[in-house]
Design an enzyme around this catalytic site. Structure first.
Site, PDB file in Angstrom:
ATOM      1  N   ASP A   1      63.177  37.087 -64.313  1.00  0.00           N
ATOM      2  CA  ASP A   1      62.989  37.046 -65.762  1.00  0.00           C
ATOM      3  C   ASP A   1      61.794  37.909 -66.162  1.00  0.00           C
ATOM      4  OD1 ASP A   1      63.464  36.303 -68.356  1.00  0.00           O
ATOM      5  OD2 ASP A   1      62.592  34.301 -68.167  1.00  0.00           O
ATOM      6  N   GLY A   2      61.898  38.492 -67.355  1.00  0.00           N
ATOM      7  CA  GLY A   2      60.748  39.206 -67.922  1.00  0.00           C
ATOM      8  C   GLY A   2      60.932  40.709 -68.068  1.00  0.00           C
TER       9      GLY A   2
ATOM     10  N   GLY B   1      62.657  42.336 -70.323  1.00  0.00           N
ATOM     11  CA  GLY B   1      62.564  42.718 -71.743  1.00  0.00           C
ATOM     12  C   GLY B   1      61.108  42.756 -72.191  1.00  0.00           C
ATOM     13  N   ARG B   2      60.352  41.719 -71.831  1.00  0.00           N
ATOM     14  CA  ARG B   2      58.936  41.673 -72.244  1.00  0.00           C
ATOM     15  C   ARG B   2      58.125  42.781 -71.582  1.00  0.00           C
ATOM     16  NH1 ARG B   2      58.039  35.808 -70.564  1.00  0.00           N
ATOM     17  NH2 ARG B   2      60.153  36.097 -69.772  1.00  0.00           N
TER      18      ARG B   2
ATOM     19  N   HIS C   1      64.985  46.672 -67.655  1.00  0.00           N
ATOM     20  CA  HIS C   1      66.018  46.346 -66.667  1.00  0.00           C
ATOM     21  C   HIS C   1      66.041  47.414 -65.557  1.00  0.00           C
ATOM     22  CE1 HIS C   1      67.255  43.029 -69.040  1.00  0.00           C
ATOM     23  NE2 HIS C   1      67.833  43.722 -70.002  1.00  0.00           N
TER      24      HIS C   1
ATOM     25  N   ASN D   1      74.610  35.664 -70.512  1.00  0.00           N
ATOM     26  CA  ASN D   1      74.139  37.014 -70.856  1.00  0.00           C
ATOM     27  C   ASN D   1      75.199  37.853 -71.575  1.00  0.00           C
ATOM     28  OD1 ASN D   1      72.026  37.492 -67.903  1.00  0.00           O
ATOM     29  ND2 ASN D   1      71.519  36.661 -69.892  1.00  0.00           N
TER      30      ASN D   1
ATOM     31  N   ARG E   1      74.470  38.659 -75.212  1.00  0.00           N
ATOM     32  CA  ARG E   1      73.402  39.576 -75.645  1.00  0.00           C
ATOM     33  C   ARG E   1      74.024  40.739 -76.423  1.00  0.00           C
ATOM     34  NH1 ARG E   1      68.340  39.888 -71.492  1.00  0.00           N
ATOM     35  NH2 ARG E   1      68.103  37.639 -71.293  1.00  0.00           N
TER      36      ARG E   1
ATOM     37  N   ARG F   1      62.045  26.773 -65.925  1.00  0.00           N
ATOM     38  CA  ARG F   1      63.339  26.095 -66.028  1.00  0.00           C
ATOM     39  C   ARG F   1      64.326  26.761 -65.087  1.00  0.00           C
ATOM     40  NH1 ARG F   1      62.541  28.004 -71.552  1.00  0.00           N
ATOM     41  NH2 ARG F   1      63.341  30.135 -71.674  1.00  0.00           N
TER      42      ARG F   1
HETATM   43  C1  FPP Z   1      66.084  38.689 -67.420  1.00  0.00           C
HETATM   44  O1  FPP Z   1      65.069  39.358 -68.130  1.00  0.00           O
HETATM   45  C2  FPP Z   1      66.829  39.626 -66.591  1.00  0.00           C
HETATM   46  C3  FPP Z   1      68.159  39.881 -66.730  1.00  0.00           C
HETATM   47  C4  FPP Z   1      68.998  39.233 -67.745  1.00  0.00           C
HETATM   48  C5  FPP Z   1      68.836  40.873 -65.893  1.00  0.00           C
HETATM   49  C6  FPP Z   1      68.366  41.036 -64.483  1.00  0.00           C
HETATM   50  C7  FPP Z   1      68.730  42.397 -64.059  1.00  0.00           C
HETATM   51  C8  FPP Z   1      67.993  43.206 -63.263  1.00  0.00           C
HETATM   52  C9  FPP Z   1      66.775  42.747 -62.595  1.00  0.00           C
HETATM   53  C10 FPP Z   1      68.334  44.601 -63.032  1.00  0.00           C
HETATM   54  C11 FPP Z   1      69.692  44.905 -62.494  1.00  0.00           C
HETATM   55  C12 FPP Z   1      70.017  44.248 -61.223  1.00  0.00           C
HETATM   56  C13 FPP Z   1      70.668  44.843 -60.194  1.00  0.00           C
HETATM   57  C14 FPP Z   1      71.115  43.984 -59.081  1.00  0.00           C
HETATM   58  C15 FPP Z   1      70.896  46.285 -60.119  1.00  0.00           C
HETATM   59  P1  FPP Z   1      65.069  39.280 -69.715  1.00  0.00           P
HETATM   60  O2  FPP Z   1      65.785  40.473 -70.241  1.00  0.00           O
HETATM   61  O3  FPP Z   1      65.619  37.971 -70.196  1.00  0.00           O
HETATM   62  O4  FPP Z   1      63.536  39.372 -70.022  1.00  0.00           O
HETATM   63  P2  FPP Z   1      62.742  38.734 -71.249  1.00  0.00           P
HETATM   64  O5  FPP Z   1      62.709  37.247 -71.013  1.00  0.00           O
HETATM   65  O6  FPP Z   1      61.402  39.358 -71.138  1.00  0.00           O
HETATM   66  O7  FPP Z   1      63.485  39.115 -72.501  1.00  0.00           O
END
Ligand code: FPP
Length: 258
Positions: free
Chosen positions: A18-19, A21-22, A35, A66, A69, A192
């Site tokens: 997680d994280g 986006g931030r 990402h 997801n 989104r 969580r």
């Molecule tokens: C959550 O961060 C992350 C995801 C929804 C996607 C995870 C994907 C990757 C790590 C990259 C692609 C993976 C592979 C296997 C190539 P968030 O977007 O919810 O972050 P935020 O809480 O800061 O908004």
């Protein structure tokens, strides 16, 4: 790395990444840039886990939820997955890593499924480590699908409902093929589970870190494993009995230990 005892490694590490986006927003960049950096972190952590000798690593790459989104973010995540399923081939092959996937994979676009299938086929003979990508995954959905399968078997007379126990259900959970989760890590500051591996992580040790996923690297993994090794795992037993349980038990043998 000095803090990790390689003779007592978690056998299955699962990560909620997680994280992204931030991380991007803090740099004035689009979320998709986060990402992309997150995918680089996947490579670093996969290498580190393999080097340590962790047998199974499961990553929450895309949840069932997801899909809701914005479409451009969903498309960017699918594109990133497709790219990496090609670009990481040599990394997996050179390190003898078997790729696996769990989730409602039929919901992925055809090109993603084709690349996933190809890389799984190319790596199926390896046993250095199993890397499982949770894609279009939700723990409740996985259980619902398993229950439907069992209900079909009851309906067609091949399963006696009185014989159903936790092993019967576990056998239908693709996420349990690599065994229960020993260590569950979540980056990004939230504490969580977000519908990730509810069955397999029932007795997992939890490690929450404020680090955002793109900043999480090999050293962060070593720290998490070091913290895990300081925990006393009791599986519902009392401390004296725990010495007999020095390897994690399969989930099914823990039924009466709560
Ligand atoms: C959550 O961060 C992350 C995801 C929804 C996607 C995870 C994907 C990757 C790590 C990259 C692609 C993976 C592979 C296997 C190539 P968030 O977007 O919810 O972050 P935020 O809480 O800061 O908004």
């Amino acid at each position: 790395m000095g803090l990790v005892d390689v003779s007592r490694l978690p056998q299955h590490v699962a990560i909620i990444m997680d994280g992204n986006g931030r991380w991007a927003q803090a740099r004035g960049q689009p979320r998709t840039a986060g990402h992309a950096r997150g995918a680089d972190a996947v490579r670093d952590v996969m290498r580190a886990a393999r080097r340590l000798g962790i047998p199974a690593l499961t990553l929450y790459a895309f949840s069932e939820q997801n899909w809701d989104r914005p479409q451009d973010e969903v498309d960017a995540l699918v594109d990133l997955l497709c790219e990496h399923l090609v670009s990481e081939r040599d990394e997996l092959v050179d390190n003898e890593i078997r790729l696996s996937a769990i989730g409602r994979l039929h919901k992925l676009p055809t090109r993603a499924r084709a690349r996933l299938r190809a890389l799984m086929a190319d790596t199926e003979q390896y046993d250095g480590m199993t890397l499982t990508l949770a894609l279009s995954y939700g723990g409740r959905e996985e259980m619902v699908d398993a229950v439907r399968t069992l209900a079909d078997r009851v309906a067609n007379g091949t399963l006696d409902p009185k014989t159903i126990d936790s092993v019967t259900l576990e056998d239908e959970l693709a996420s349990m093929k690599v065994g229960p989760v020993d260590l569950l890590i979540r980056t990004g500051g939230e504490q969580r589970m977000s519908n990730f591996l509810p069955w397999g992580a029932a007795y997992a040790e939890l490690h929450f870190t404020d680090e955002l996923w793109p900043d999480f690297g090999a050293n962060s993994l070593y720290d998490a494993v070091g913290c895990y090794q300081k925990r006393e795992r009791r599986f519902g037993l009392i401390p004296d009995d725990c010495e007999a349980v020095d390897a994690p038990l399969p989930q099914s043998s823990l039924e009466s230990a709560v």
